[in-house]
Motif scaffolding. Structure first.
Motif, PDB file in Angstrom:
ATOM      1  N   LEU A  69      12.807  -8.734 -17.792  1.00  7.32           N
ATOM      2  CA  LEU A  69      11.400  -8.673 -17.395  1.00  7.32           C
ATOM      3  C   LEU A  69      11.224  -9.142 -15.951  1.00  7.32           C
ATOM      4  N   ILE A  70      11.872 -10.253 -15.594  1.00  9.48           N
ATOM      5  CA  ILE A  70      11.777 -10.781 -14.232  1.00  9.48           C
ATOM      6  C   ILE A  70      12.337  -9.779 -13.228  1.00  9.48           C
ATOM      7  N   ALA A  71      13.545  -9.275 -13.499  1.00  4.55           N
ATOM      8  CA  ALA A  71      14.180  -8.329 -12.586  1.00  4.55           C
ATOM      9  C   ALA A  71      13.395  -7.020 -12.518  1.00  4.55           C
ATOM     10  N   GLY A  72      12.886  -6.562 -13.670  1.00  2.00           N
ATOM     11  CA  GLY A  72      12.123  -5.315 -13.694  1.00  2.00           C
ATOM     12  C   GLY A  72      10.832  -5.415 -12.902  1.00  2.00           C
ATOM     13  N   CYS A  73      10.134  -6.533 -13.020  1.00  2.00           N
ATOM     14  CA  CYS A  73       8.892  -6.716 -12.263  1.00  2.00           C
ATOM     15  C   CYS A  73       9.172  -6.795 -10.766  1.00  2.00           C
ATOM     16  N   ALA A  74      10.287  -7.440 -10.385  1.00  2.00           N
ATOM     17  CA  ALA A  74      10.666  -7.499  -8.970  1.00  2.00           C
ATOM     18  C   ALA A  74      10.874  -6.096  -8.415  1.00  2.00           C
ATOM     19  N   ASN A  75      11.574  -5.272  -9.178  1.00  2.00           N
ATOM     20  CA  ASN A  75      11.842  -3.903  -8.734  1.00  2.00           C
ATOM     21  C   ASN A  75      10.576  -3.050  -8.729  1.00  2.00           C
ATOM     22  N   LEU A  76       9.730  -3.215  -9.741  1.00  2.00           N
ATOM     23  CA  LEU A  76       8.520  -2.400  -9.837  1.00  2.00           C
ATOM     24  C   LEU A  76       7.571  -2.686  -8.682  1.00  2.00           C
ATOM     25  N   ALA A  77       7.418  -3.950  -8.305  1.00  2.00           N
ATOM     26  CA  ALA A  77       6.553  -4.276  -7.165  1.00  2.00           C
ATOM     27  C   ALA A  77       7.053  -3.585  -5.902  1.00  2.00           C
ATOM     28  N   ASN A  78       8.363  -3.517  -5.747  1.00  2.00           N
ATOM     29  CA  ASN A  78       8.932  -2.845  -4.582  1.00  2.00           C
ATOM     30  C   ASN A  78       8.689  -1.339  -4.633  1.00  2.00           C
ATOM     31  N   LEU A  79       8.762  -0.760  -5.826  1.00  2.00           N
ATOM     32  CA  LEU A  79       8.504   0.677  -5.973  1.00  2.00           C
ATOM     33  C   LEU A  79       7.062   1.022  -5.618  1.00  2.00           C
ATOM     34  N   LEU A  80       6.149   0.076  -5.840  1.00  2.00           N
ATOM     35  CA  LEU A  80       4.735   0.320  -5.532  1.00  2.00           C
ATOM     36  C   LEU A  80       4.415   0.135  -4.056  1.00  2.00           C
ATOM     37  N   ASP A  81       5.293  -0.520  -3.326  1.00  2.00           N
ATOM     38  CA  ASP A  81       5.000  -0.873  -1.933  1.00  2.00           C
ATOM     39  C   ASP A  81       5.260   0.295  -0.981  1.00  2.00           C
ATOM     40  N   LEU A  82       4.552   1.405  -1.225  1.00  2.00           N
ATOM     41  CA  LEU A  82       4.696   2.592  -0.388  1.00  2.00           C
ATOM     42  C   LEU A  82       3.459   2.895   0.440  1.00  2.00           C
ATOM     43  N   ARG A  83       2.384   2.180   0.179  1.00  2.00           N
ATOM     44  CA  ARG A  83       1.137   2.353   0.931  1.00  2.00           C
ATOM     45  C   ARG A  83       0.529   0.981   1.177  1.00  2.00           C
ATOM     46  N   PRO A  84      -0.274   0.845   2.223  1.00  2.93           N
ATOM     47  CA  PRO A  84      -0.869  -0.461   2.529  1.00  2.93           C
ATOM     48  C   PRO A  84      -1.661  -1.025   1.353  1.00  2.93           C
ATOM     49  N   GLY A  85      -1.346  -2.237   0.975  1.00  8.92           N
ATOM     50  CA  GLY A  85      -2.092  -2.935  -0.056  1.00  8.92           C
ATOM     51  C   GLY A  85      -1.769  -2.547  -1.482  1.00  8.92           C
ATOM     52  N   ARG A  86      -0.996  -1.512  -1.719  1.00  7.96           N
ATOM     53  CA  ARG A  86      -0.798  -1.010  -3.082  1.00  7.96           C
ATOM     54  C   ARG A  86      -0.096  -2.043  -3.968  1.00  7.96           C
ATOM     55  N   ALA A  87       1.028  -2.563  -3.518  1.00  2.00           N
ATOM     56  CA  ALA A  87       1.741  -3.543  -4.337  1.00  2.00           C
ATOM     57  C   ALA A  87       0.907  -4.810  -4.512  1.00  2.00           C
ATOM     58  N   LEU A  88       0.211  -5.214  -3.462  1.00  2.00           N
ATOM     59  CA  LEU A  88      -0.601  -6.433  -3.538  1.00  2.00           C
ATOM     60  C   LEU A  88      -1.768  -6.266  -4.506  1.00  2.00           C
ATOM     61  N   LYS A  89      -2.327  -5.072  -4.584  1.00  2.00           N
ATOM     62  CA  LYS A  89      -3.429  -4.823  -5.530  1.00  2.00           C
ATOM     63  C   LYS A  89      -2.947  -4.858  -6.975  1.00  2.00           C
ATOM     64  N   ALA A  90      -1.657  -4.651  -7.193  1.00  2.00           N
ATOM     65  CA  ALA A  90      -1.091  -4.785  -8.542  1.00  2.00           C
ATOM     66  C   ALA A  90      -0.716  -6.230  -8.836  1.00  2.00           C
ATOM     67  N   VAL A  91      -0.124  -6.897  -7.841  1.00  2.00           N
ATOM     68  CA  VAL A  91       0.367  -8.255  -8.034  1.00  2.00           C
ATOM     69  C   VAL A  91      -0.770  -9.261  -8.155  1.00  2.00           C
ATOM     70  N   LEU A  92      -1.759  -9.164  -7.263  1.00  2.00           N
ATOM     71  CA  LEU A  92      -2.783 -10.208  -7.171  1.00  2.00           C
ATOM     72  C   LEU A  92      -3.603 -10.377  -8.448  1.00  2.00           C
ATOM     73  N   PRO A  93      -4.153  -9.302  -9.047  1.00  2.00           N
ATOM     74  CA  PRO A  93      -4.909  -9.504 -10.291  1.00  2.00           C
ATOM     75  C   PRO A  93      -4.051 -10.061 -11.420  1.00  2.00           C
ATOM     76  N   ALA A  94      -2.823  -9.568 -11.533  1.00  2.00           N
ATOM     77  CA  ALA A  94      -1.932 -10.054 -12.590  1.00  2.00           C
ATOM     78  C   ALA A  94      -1.628 -11.534 -12.399  1.00  2.00           C
ATOM     79  N   ALA A  95      -1.359 -11.934 -11.147  1.00  2.00           N
ATOM     80  CA  ALA A  95      -1.047 -13.332 -10.875  1.00  2.00           C
ATOM     81  C   ALA A  95      -2.236 -14.241 -11.142  1.00  2.00           C
ATOM     82  N   LEU A  96      -3.426 -13.807 -10.748  1.00  2.00           N
ATOM     83  CA  LEU A  96      -4.629 -14.619 -10.976  1.00  2.00           C
ATOM     84  C   LEU A  96      -4.911 -14.761 -12.468  1.00  2.00           C
TER      85      LEU A  96
END
Length: 281
Positions: A123-150
């Motif tokens: 799960l840890i490794a998969g989430c690390a990789n998935l966030a990187n896969l989403l980081d193809l446009r400005p803010g995209r990965a952060l918009k996924a990470v931030l709500p989940a983290a909060l």
């Protein structure tokens, strides 16, 4: 920052604008420093190690391109290169991140036997990789990470209620172990949320980018928080979704799916700079 270092960190993004990888480096430093609040050396080593692997990948790949060396893309490409006897920086991440994740999962408070350790590491490794896969446009990965983290940082403790008369949680942890696990998960969620929130404005304005280092670290911090704060069944469900999305990414473009889905497209472009001339991939 020296001129040479600024040049080394300079990149051109999808729309042709100049951005800096310094954002990703600062995210790694911030997340790792905040992870120290868990008082677990394994958590600090997890994020610092993943950040280092990502930074090497970010900095070495351009040198390979300039030298004319073939650069593998995607998990399949890196593992294929490894089978041919060539260790790419991506393959080093593909091997190193799961090992770091396994160490962090094994060091967390857990029931004797630890049947979920491997699943938590995945799960840890998969989430690390998935966030990187989403980081193809400005803010995209952060918009996924931030709500989940909060959400993970603010949700009430799941194991605080339902303790058995013996003082153990339903997961087989003692009350003190359950509290320690919950607390470390909450702190790791904050270790992702705070740097992500601080990085979002610059990312949306296309002044900086997370790169592999920043995206991998934020994803790993969220994945570790999930593994500490959710019950086993929920963690396995999240893992199934992460695996499905990762496998889908080998065949389907996330950007194409987002652009073809009005609601996702609107969310993806929310807060971003307008650039009608930019060519979307």
């Amino acid at each position: 920052m020296s001129r040479a270092l600024r040049a080394e960190l300079r990149r051109t993004n999808f729309s042709g604008r100049e951005v800096t990888l310094a954002e990703g480096g600062l995210v790694v430093l911030g997340a790792t420093a905040l992870a120290a609040r868990t008082r677990r050396a394994s958590d600090v080593a997890l994020l610092a190690g993943i950040g280092a692997l990502g930074l090497v990948d970010d900095l070495w790949e351009p040198h390979q391109r300039r030298a004319g060396t073939p650069v593998s893309k995607g998990l399949r490409g890196h593992l294929g290169a490894l089978r041919r006897g060539r260790l790419t920086t991506g393959a080093a991440k593909a091997l190193g991140i799961p090992l770091l994740a396994l160490a962090a999962a094994a060091a967390a408070p857990r029931p004797r036997g630890g049947a979920m350790v491997v699943a938590d590491a995945a799960l840890i490794a998969g989430c690390a990789n998935l966030a990187n896969l989403l980081d193809l446009r400005p803010g995209r990965a952060l918009k996924a990470v931030l709500p989940a983290a909060l959400l993970l940082a603010s949700a009430p403790a799941a194991s605080a209620s339902g303790l058995s008369p013996s003082g153990s949680s339903p997961a087989g942890l003692s009350a003190s172990e359950a509290a320690a696990r919950e607390d470390s998960g909450r702190r790791l969620a904050l270790a992702a949320a705070v740097p992500a929130a601080l990085a979002l404005p610059a990312d949306l304005r296309e002044r900086g980018m997370l790169g592999d280092a920043g995206a991998n670290v934020l994803g790993a911090a969220v994945g570790t928080a999930v593994s500490r704060r959710l019950p086993a069944g929920a963690r396995l469900s999240v893992l199934a979704v992460v695996v499905a999305l990762t496998l889908a990414s080998e065949r389907v473009s996330f950007s194409a799916v987002i652009d073809d889905t009005p609601a996702l497209r609107a969310l993806d472009r929310l807060g971003r700079r307008r650039d009608p001339a930019a060519k979307e991939r």
